[in-house]
Scaffold this motif. Structure first.
Motif, PDB file in Angstrom:
ATOM      1  N   THR A  86       0.809  -1.218   0.000  1.00  0.00           N
ATOM      2  CA  THR A  86       0.000   0.000   0.000  1.00  0.00           C
ATOM      3  C   THR A  86       0.844   1.271   0.000  1.00  0.00           C
ATOM      4  OG1 THR A  86      -1.770  -1.172   1.153  1.00  0.00           O
ATOM      5  CG2 THR A  86      -1.884   1.220   1.156  1.00  0.00           C
ATOM      6  N   PRO A  87       1.929   1.366   0.796  1.00  0.00           N
ATOM      7  CA  PRO A  87       2.740   2.599   0.730  1.00  0.00           C
ATOM      8  C   PRO A  87       3.313   2.852  -0.664  1.00  0.00           C
ATOM      9  CG  PRO A  87       3.249   1.366   2.724  1.00  0.00           C
ATOM     10  CD  PRO A  87       2.391   0.479   1.880  1.00  0.00           C
ATOM     11  N   TRP A  88       3.657   1.805  -1.385  1.00  0.00           N
ATOM     12  CA  TRP A  88       4.188   1.999  -2.734  1.00  0.00           C
ATOM     13  C   TRP A  88       3.099   2.494  -3.676  1.00  0.00           C
ATOM     14  CZ3 TRP A  88       9.101   2.477  -2.772  1.00  0.00           C
ATOM     15  CH2 TRP A  88       9.902   1.745  -1.902  1.00  0.00           C
ATOM     16  N   ILE A  89       1.885   1.984  -3.478  1.00  0.00           N
ATOM     17  CA  ILE A  89       0.761   2.492  -4.274  1.00  0.00           C
ATOM     18  C   ILE A  89       0.533   3.967  -3.963  1.00  0.00           C
ATOM     19  CG2 ILE A  89      -1.721   2.288  -4.689  1.00  0.00           C
ATOM     20  CD1 ILE A  89      -1.450  -0.707  -4.080  1.00  0.00           C
ATOM     21  N   ALA A  90       0.582   4.308  -2.666  1.00  0.00           N
ATOM     22  CA  ALA A  90       0.401   5.705  -2.262  1.00  0.00           C
ATOM     23  C   ALA A  90       1.477   6.598  -2.883  1.00  0.00           C
ATOM     24  CB  ALA A  90       0.435   5.810  -0.737  1.00  0.00           C
ATOM     25  N   LEU A  91       2.724   6.150  -2.830  1.00  0.00           N
ATOM     26  CA  LEU A  91       3.814   6.946  -3.408  1.00  0.00           C
ATOM     27  C   LEU A  91       3.677   7.040  -4.924  1.00  0.00           C
ATOM     28  CD1 LEU A  91       6.851   5.713  -1.274  1.00  0.00           C
ATOM     29  CD2 LEU A  91       5.719   7.936  -1.158  1.00  0.00           C
ATOM     30  N   GLY A  92       3.157   5.983  -5.549  1.00  0.00           N
ATOM     31  CA  GLY A  92       2.902   6.042  -6.984  1.00  0.00           C
ATOM     32  C   GLY A  92       1.874   7.105  -7.333  1.00  0.00           C
ATOM     33  N   TRP A  93       0.801   7.161  -6.548  1.00  0.00           N
ATOM     34  CA  TRP A  93      -0.197   8.222  -6.745  1.00  0.00           C
ATOM     35  C   TRP A  93       0.434   9.592  -6.551  1.00  0.00           C
ATOM     36  CZ3 TRP A  93      -4.665   8.683  -8.969  1.00  0.00           C
ATOM     37  CH2 TRP A  93      -5.535   7.605  -9.072  1.00  0.00           C
ATOM     38  N   CYS A  94       1.231   9.730  -5.493  1.00  0.00           N
ATOM     39  CA  CYS A  94       1.858  11.027  -5.212  1.00  0.00           C
ATOM     40  C   CYS A  94       2.782  11.436  -6.349  1.00  0.00           C
ATOM     41  CB  CYS A  94       2.639  10.965  -3.897  1.00  0.00           C
ATOM     42  SG  CYS A  94       1.600  10.780  -2.427  1.00  0.00           S
ATOM     43  N   ALA A  95       3.546  10.475  -6.874  1.00  0.00           N
ATOM     44  CA  ALA A  95       4.450  10.783  -7.980  1.00  0.00           C
ATOM     45  C   ALA A  95       3.665  11.218  -9.211  1.00  0.00           C
ATOM     46  CB  ALA A  95       5.319   9.563  -8.308  1.00  0.00           C
ATOM     47  N   GLY A  96       2.564  10.519  -9.495  1.00  0.00           N
ATOM     48  CA  GLY A  96       1.744  10.889 -10.642  1.00  0.00           C
ATOM     49  C   GLY A  96       1.140  12.271 -10.491  1.00  0.00           C
ATOM     50  N   LEU A  97       0.617  12.554  -9.295  1.00  0.00           N
ATOM     51  CA  LEU A  97       0.034  13.878  -9.043  1.00  0.00           C
ATOM     52  C   LEU A  97       1.104  14.962  -9.126  1.00  0.00           C
ATOM     53  CD1 LEU A  97      -2.346  13.014  -6.050  1.00  0.00           C
ATOM     54  CD2 LEU A  97      -3.004  13.470  -8.417  1.00  0.00           C
ATOM     55  N   LEU A  98       2.308  14.651  -8.656  1.00  0.00           N
ATOM     56  CA  LEU A  98       3.399  15.627  -8.699  1.00  0.00           C
ATOM     57  C   LEU A  98       3.777  15.954 -10.144  1.00  0.00           C
ATOM     58  CD1 LEU A  98       5.528  17.305  -7.208  1.00  0.00           C
ATOM     59  CD2 LEU A  98       6.997  15.269  -7.206  1.00  0.00           C
ATOM     60  N   VAL A  99       3.891  14.928 -10.969  1.00  0.00           N
ATOM     61  CA  VAL A  99       4.235  15.151 -12.373  1.00  0.00           C
ATOM     62  C   VAL A  99       3.168  16.005 -13.055  1.00  0.00           C
ATOM     63  CG1 VAL A  99       4.484  14.007 -14.611  1.00  0.00           C
ATOM     64  CG2 VAL A  99       5.638  13.073 -12.603  1.00  0.00           C
ATOM     65  N   VAL A 100       1.908  15.682 -12.788  1.00  0.00           N
ATOM     66  CA  VAL A 100       0.813  16.463 -13.381  1.00  0.00           C
ATOM     67  C   VAL A 100       0.848  17.899 -12.867  1.00  0.00           C
ATOM     68  CG1 VAL A 100      -1.698  16.716 -13.502  1.00  0.00           C
ATOM     69  CG2 VAL A 100      -0.661  14.462 -13.785  1.00  0.00           C
ATOM     70  N   GLY A 101       1.033  18.053 -11.555  1.00  0.00           N
ATOM     71  CA  GLY A 101       1.023  19.392 -10.968  1.00  0.00           C
ATOM     72  C   GLY A 101       2.147  20.267 -11.478  1.00  0.00           C
ATOM     73  N   VAL A 102       3.375  19.729 -11.503  1.00  0.00           N
ATOM     74  CA  VAL A 102       4.523  20.518 -11.977  1.00  0.00           C
ATOM     75  C   VAL A 102       4.381  20.823 -13.463  1.00  0.00           C
ATOM     76  CG1 VAL A 102       7.013  20.520 -12.326  1.00  0.00           C
ATOM     77  CG2 VAL A 102       6.059  19.624 -10.193  1.00  0.00           C
ATOM     78  N   GLY A 103       4.023  19.804 -14.244  1.00  0.00           N
ATOM     79  CA  GLY A 103       3.885  20.019 -15.686  1.00  0.00           C
ATOM     80  C   GLY A 103       2.796  21.011 -16.022  1.00  0.00           C
ATOM     81  N   LEU A 104       1.639  20.856 -15.374  1.00  0.00           N
ATOM     82  CA  LEU A 104       0.523  21.759 -15.642  1.00  0.00           C
ATOM     83  C   LEU A 104       0.836  23.177 -15.172  1.00  0.00           C
ATOM     84  CD1 LEU A 104      -2.341  21.870 -16.783  1.00  0.00           C
ATOM     85  CD2 LEU A 104      -3.217  21.261 -14.513  1.00  0.00           C
TER      86      LEU A 104
END
Length: 251
Positions: free
Chosen positions: A223-241
Motif C-alpha cells: 500500500t505505501p508503494w501504491i500511495a507513493l505512486g499516486w503522489c508521484a503521478g500527481l506531482l508530475v501532473v502538478g509541476v507540468g501543468l
C-alpha cells in the motif's frame, strides 16, 4: 540550476513572511482540522464501529484533511501574485516561473508541518496512541510529505488557472471533500456499493491506509508503494501543468 535553487529558497522565505501577515488564514488552516477531529471523535465516534477506538481510526484521515486544506491555500497565494503584478517584477529580475511556484509550494509544506504537529498534539491529548517503530514513523512521515508536496503543486496549478483569488479558493472545497469518500472516517465497506469503486481507487485512500498501518504497526503490504505512486503521478501532473499555465499566463 544553483540560481534557480537560490531563487526558490528566497521566495520560500517570502511565502512564509506573507503567511505571518495573513495570520487569520493560517490560524483557520490549523484549527479547522482539529475542530473536525474533535467533532468526529466526540459527536459521531460512539455511533461508528471501526473495531478499535475511533480516535485511533480517524487520526490518519484527519492528517490528510489537514494536509489537503493547508496545501490548498497555495492556490490563493499564487492567484494573488498573478493578480497583483508582482510576477512582472520577478520576471524583470530574471526569475523563472518554477522557482516562483516552488517557493509557494515549499512555504505551504512548512505551514503544513506546523499544522500536522498541532493535530498530532491534540490527538495525543484525547487518546491517540500510535505504536509505530522509528522506521515506520519515518516512512509514514515520508508518505505524508510526498502527498503534501504533490497536492501543493496541483494547488499552484489551480491558482494559475483561476481568474481571481476568490475563484482559487474553490480548490479548498475540493480538497476538503476528497477525504470523505475514502477510508478516512468510516470503513469503505459501510458505504453504498456504488461508491466502493471510487473510494477504493482514489489517491487519498492508499495514503490514509499507509499512514494508519504504519502508525499503528499493522501490516501494510504494498500500500505505501501504491500511495507513493499516486503522489508521484500527481506531482508530475502538478509541476507540468503549472509550467504550462504559467507560460500561458505570461504571454
Amino acid at each position: 540550476m544553483p540560481d534557480a535553487l537560490s531563487d526558490a529558497l528566497t521566495l520560500t522565505g517570502r511565502g512564509i513572511r506573507l503567511s505571518r501577515r495573513n495570520i487569520d488564514a493560517v490560524i483557520t488552516s490549523m484549527l479547522l482540522p482539529v475542530m473536525l477531529m474533535l467533532i468526529f471523535v466526540y459527536f459521531f465516534g460512539g455511533a461508528i464501529d471501526t473495531g478499535t477506538e475511533y480516535v485511533t481510526y480517524v487520526v490518519p484521515g484527519v492528517l490528510l484533511l489537514c494536509a489537503g486544506f493547508g496545501s490548498s491555500t497555495t492556490a490563493v497565494s499564487v492567484s494573488e501574485d498573478m493578480k497583483g503584478g508582482i510576477i512582472d517584477r520577478f520576471r524583470s529580475l530574471d526569475i523563472g516561473g518554477i522557482p516562483i511556484l516552488a517557493g509557494h509550494v515549499t512555504a505551504s509544506a512548512a505551514r503544513n508541518l506546523v499544522s500536522t504537529a498541532l493535530v498530532l498534539g491534540v490527538a495525543f491529548a484525547i487518546g491517540f496512541r500510535p505504536s509505530a517503530s522509528a522506521p515506520a514513523a519515518l516512512a509514514a512521515a515520508g508518505v505524508l510529505l510526498a502527498f503534501i508536496v504533490a497536492i501543493s503543486w496541483l494547488s499552484a496549478a489551480a491558482g494559475l488557472l483561476a481568474k481571481s483569488p476568490e475563484a482559487a479558493g474553490g480548490f479548498t472545497f475540493f480538497m476538503m471533500f476528497l477525504p470523505y469518500p475514502s477510508s478516512a472516517f468510516v470503513p469503505i465497506g459501510t458505504m453504498p456499493s456504488w461508491l466502493h469503486g471510487f473510494a477504493e481507487h482514489q489517491p487519498v485512500t492508499p495514503v490514509i491506509e499507509s499512514l494508519r498501518g504504519l502508525l499503528l504497526d499493522q501490516p501494510v503490504g504494498n500500500t505505501p508503494w501504491i500511495a507513493l505512486g499516486w503522489c508521484a503521478g500527481l506531482l508530475v501532473v502538478g509541476v507540468g501543468l503549472s509550467g504550462v499555465l504559467f507560460r500561458a499566463r505570461m504571454r
